[in-house]
Design a protein around this motif. Structure first.
Motif, PDB file in Angstrom:
ATOM      1  N   PHE A  19      43.925  54.330  26.585  1.00 15.81           N
ATOM      2  CA  PHE A  19      43.366  53.020  26.267  1.00 15.81           C
ATOM      3  C   PHE A  19      42.173  52.690  27.164  1.00 15.81           C
ATOM      4  CE2 PHE A  19      47.858  52.889  25.004  1.00 15.81           C
ATOM      5  CZ  PHE A  19      47.697  52.616  23.659  1.00 15.81           C
ATOM      6  N   GLY A  20      41.379  53.694  27.464  1.00 12.86           N
ATOM      7  CA  GLY A  20      40.187  53.506  28.276  1.00 12.86           C
ATOM      8  C   GLY A  20      39.000  53.040  27.458  1.00 12.86           C
ATOM      9  N   ASN A  21      37.864  52.910  28.133  1.00  8.68           N
ATOM     10  CA  ASN A  21      36.650  52.443  27.456  1.00  8.68           C
ATOM     11  C   ASN A  21      35.746  53.618  27.096  1.00  8.68           C
ATOM     12  OD1 ASN A  21      35.609  53.215  29.921  1.00  8.68           O
ATOM     13  ND2 ASN A  21      35.317  51.122  30.661  1.00  8.68           N
ATOM     14  N   ASP A  22      34.518  53.317  26.707  1.00  7.34           N
ATOM     15  CA  ASP A  22      33.592  54.367  26.302  1.00  7.34           C
ATOM     16  C   ASP A  22      33.265  55.317  27.444  1.00  7.34           C
ATOM     17  OD1 ASP A  22      33.483  53.415  23.740  1.00  7.34           O
ATOM     18  OD2 ASP A  22      31.655  52.246  24.043  1.00  7.34           O
ATOM     19  N   VAL A  23      33.286  54.813  28.680  1.00  5.53           N
ATOM     20  CA  VAL A  23      33.039  55.685  29.830  1.00  5.53           C
ATOM     21  C   VAL A  23      34.122  56.745  29.929  1.00  5.53           C
ATOM     22  CG1 VAL A  23      32.827  55.774  32.346  1.00  5.53           C
ATOM     23  CG2 VAL A  23      31.811  53.868  31.075  1.00  5.53           C
ATOM     24  N   THR A  24      35.369  56.316  29.768  1.00  2.00           N
ATOM     25  CA  THR A  24      36.489  57.263  29.771  1.00  2.00           C
ATOM     26  C   THR A  24      36.329  58.283  28.659  1.00  2.00           C
ATOM     27  OG1 THR A  24      37.957  55.542  30.623  1.00  2.00           O
ATOM     28  CG2 THR A  24      38.993  57.467  29.639  1.00  2.00           C
ATOM     29  N   ARG A  25      35.956  57.800  27.494  1.00  2.00           N
ATOM     30  CA  ARG A  25      35.799  58.680  26.331  1.00  2.00           C
ATOM     31  C   ARG A  25      34.780  59.785  26.615  1.00  2.00           C
ATOM     32  NH1 ARG A  25      35.825  58.678  20.551  1.00  2.00           N
ATOM     33  NH2 ARG A  25      37.065  56.771  20.511  1.00  2.00           N
ATOM     34  N   ASP A  50      35.965  63.379  27.698  1.00  2.86           N
ATOM     35  CA  ASP A  50      35.933  63.945  26.350  1.00  2.86           C
ATOM     36  C   ASP A  50      37.284  63.737  25.667  1.00  2.86           C
ATOM     37  OD1 ASP A  50      34.830  65.187  24.148  1.00  2.86           O
ATOM     38  OD2 ASP A  50      35.408  67.200  24.800  1.00  2.86           O
ATOM     39  N   PHE A  51      37.764  62.494  25.737  1.00  2.00           N
ATOM     40  CA  PHE A  51      39.065  62.132  25.176  1.00  2.00           C
ATOM     41  C   PHE A  51      38.853  60.936  24.255  1.00  2.00           C
ATOM     42  CE2 PHE A  51      43.183  60.097  24.991  1.00  2.00           C
ATOM     43  CZ  PHE A  51      44.080  61.154  25.000  1.00  2.00           C
ATOM     44  N   PRO A  52      39.531  60.899  23.107  1.00  2.02           N
ATOM     45  CA  PRO A  52      39.320  59.802  22.141  1.00  2.02           C
ATOM     46  C   PRO A  52      39.965  58.489  22.584  1.00  2.02           C
ATOM     47  CG  PRO A  52      41.050  61.254  21.359  1.00  2.02           C
ATOM     48  CD  PRO A  52      40.469  61.925  22.585  1.00  2.02           C
ATOM     49  N   ALA A  53      39.498  57.969  23.706  1.00  3.83           N
ATOM     50  CA  ALA A  53      40.023  56.705  24.229  1.00  3.83           C
ATOM     51  C   ALA A  53      39.588  55.549  23.343  1.00  3.83           C
ATOM     52  CB  ALA A  53      39.523  56.491  25.662  1.00  3.83           C
ATOM     53  N   VAL A  54      40.412  54.521  23.269  1.00  4.10           N
ATOM     54  CA  VAL A  54      40.074  53.331  22.493  1.00  4.10           C
ATOM     55  C   VAL A  54      40.575  52.114  23.256  1.00  4.10           C
ATOM     56  CG1 VAL A  54      42.186  53.598  21.103  1.00  4.10           C
ATOM     57  CG2 VAL A  54      40.318  52.146  20.274  1.00  4.10           C
ATOM     58  N   ARG A  55      39.693  51.145  23.468  1.00  6.02           N
ATOM     59  CA  ARG A  55      40.049  49.946  24.205  1.00  6.02           C
ATOM     60  C   ARG A  55      40.882  49.019  23.310  1.00  6.02           C
ATOM     61  NH1 ARG A  55      40.448  49.213  29.226  1.00  6.02           N
ATOM     62  NH2 ARG A  55      38.255  49.385  29.854  1.00  6.02           N
ATOM     63  N   PRO A  56      42.089  48.620  23.733  1.00 11.53           N
ATOM     64  CA  PRO A  56      42.940  47.754  22.906  1.00 11.53           C
ATOM     65  C   PRO A  56      42.596  46.280  23.087  1.00 11.53           C
ATOM     66  CG  PRO A  56      44.104  48.327  24.901  1.00 11.53           C
ATOM     67  CD  PRO A  56      42.758  49.013  24.983  1.00 11.53           C
ATOM     68  N   PHE A  57      43.158  45.455  22.209  1.00 10.48           N
ATOM     69  CA  PHE A  57      42.908  44.013  22.291  1.00 10.48           C
ATOM     70  C   PHE A  57      44.196  43.267  21.989  1.00 10.48           C
ATOM     71  CE2 PHE A  57      41.296  39.881  20.711  1.00 10.48           C
ATOM     72  CZ  PHE A  57      40.474  39.543  21.783  1.00 10.48           C
ATOM     73  N   ILE A  58      44.372  42.151  22.702  1.00  8.88           N
ATOM     74  CA  ILE A  58      45.557  41.321  22.509  1.00  8.88           C
ATOM     75  C   ILE A  58      45.151  39.854  22.584  1.00  8.88           C
ATOM     76  CG2 ILE A  58      46.169  41.250  24.979  1.00  8.88           C
ATOM     77  CD1 ILE A  58      49.122  41.517  24.143  1.00  8.88           C
ATOM     78  N   SER A  59      45.703  39.043  21.715  1.00  6.30           N
ATOM     79  CA  SER A  59      45.365  37.614  21.713  1.00  6.30           C
ATOM     80  C   SER A  59      46.456  36.824  21.023  1.00  6.30           C
ATOM     81  CB  SER A  59      44.018  37.367  21.011  1.00  6.30           C
ATOM     82  OG  SER A  59      44.115  37.648  19.622  1.00  6.30           O
TER      83      SER A  59
END
Length: 351
Positions: free
Chosen positions: A328-334, A338-347
């Motif tokens: 659940f990292g950001n674009d920097v992590t991705r 070289d991993f398909p990280a995606v930042r999650p959202f909660i509200s």
């Protein structure tokens, strides 16, 4: 004492919520099978709720849990009661099929506390601040949409939420609970419609310390978004407006919003493998609470296999907290890993 009564007793002792909110929560939201309760000498001393939600994750809808209402009676604090309940909650979350456990710390110091249970601060909001003199300009012509407690309103709400990547979703029942929660907090839910009377934007706002805080805003485009924020501005005249916006990039003013912990590594990695069939990865994982997550996982050809031994090179040798941060990292992590990280959202979690 019934479980509900015990949890309510602890809630009233530990939290400074209004009677209106507590009555709403325990009549409309509370469920016995979500409650974890610790007793001593037949006396309730600690409790928490492990609520059920869903989240879209790499094209798949997964079950996630949400920890709330973590409370310990004053006389029993600093005795490990909450640690016992948290380990039980993580075990329960795994056993009922959740992929992820989530929470929103009530105070900043709790981020460190929950880190002891391998939670990672992966949820962020993009903070937008506007003065009381700001004008939200828009070009379209809109009308107020007042039928918020209808299937059409929820359908719009659900569609907008599902457009967001990796976002905790709300059922229709949970949507109505959000409406009640906003009302209990002296807030408003404002929506606008287009020329055909179809909803095009919706905002959830509450007054907090002299400012209007928009807990979330959903819209079909930026023009409708500005228009509904202008309606919020009118409702809270002479107040500055702060928007907890959906995370879009690392360029805005980001604030930690919540934490998550993977509870089922095999399920998580299998979904990623299916979504990225060309991906090859070998990792050793350790988890101090959920032993089923301990082992070596191999991702290749769209599948994830757990093995006892692996003679090849490991790409990662990490614990479950680090895996959560990577997944659940950001674009920097991705880009770096070289991993398909995606930042999650909660509200809109009734917090």
């Amino acid at each position: 004492m019934k479980k509900k009564d015990a949890v309510l007793k602890l809630w009233r002792e530990c939290f400074d919520d209004s009677d209106q909110y507590v009555d709403m929560f325990f009549s409309e939201v509370y469920r016995d099978d979500d409650a974890l309760l610790l007793e001593q000498d037949n006396r309730p001393i600690s409790s928490m709720l492990l609520q059920r939600y869903a989240m879209n994750f790499h094209g798949v809808t997964v079950s996630v849990s949400y920890v709330c209402g973590a409370a310990t009676t004053r006389k029993s604090r600093d005795q490990g009661c909450m640690s016992t309940l948290m380990r039980e909650a993580l075990r329960c979350s795994y056993d009922r099929g959740d992929m992820l456990c989530t929470l929103i710390p009530a105070n900043d110091w709790l981020y460190h506390y929950y880190g002891h249970f391998c939670f990672s601060p992966v949820f962020y909001v993009d903070i937008e601040r506007y003065t009381s003199a700001h004008t939200f300009r828009h070009e379209g012509v809109y009308t107020l949409y007042e039928a918020l407690d209808t299937p059409e309103a929820y359908s719009f709400f659900r569609e907008m939420m599902e457009r967001r990547k990796c976002t905790v979703q709300h059922t229709e029942e949970q949507y109505h609970q959000i409406l009640m929660d906003n009302s209990a907090d002296a807030g408003i839910v404002t929506a606008i419609a287009d020329c055909d009377s179809h909803p095009v934007a919706m905002a959830f706002a509450v007054p907090v310390d002299g400012e209007a805080v928009v807990k979330d805003v959903l819209s079909i485009d930026e023009d409708a978004r500005s228009a509904v924020l202008e309606e919020v501005h009118k409702e809270f005249a002479d107040m500055p407006v702060t928007v907890y916006g959906y995370y879009k990039s690392a360029d805005g003013e980001l604030r930690q919003r919540g934490m998550a912990r993977i509870v089922n590594a095999s399920q998580c990695l299998s979904i990623i493998a299916q979504a990225y069939p060309k991906m090859k990865l070998a990792l050793r994982l350790t988890d101090p609470v959920i032993t089923e997550n301990n082992g070596i996982f191999l991702l290749s050809e769209g599948e994830c296999r757990k093995v006892d031994n692996h003679e090849g090179k490991l790409d990662y040798d990490i614990d479950i907290e680090v895996l959560t941060s990577i997944v659940f990292g950001n674009d920097v992590t991705r880009h770096i890993l070289d991993f398909p990280a995606v930042r999650p959202f909660i509200s809109l979690m009734l917090d």
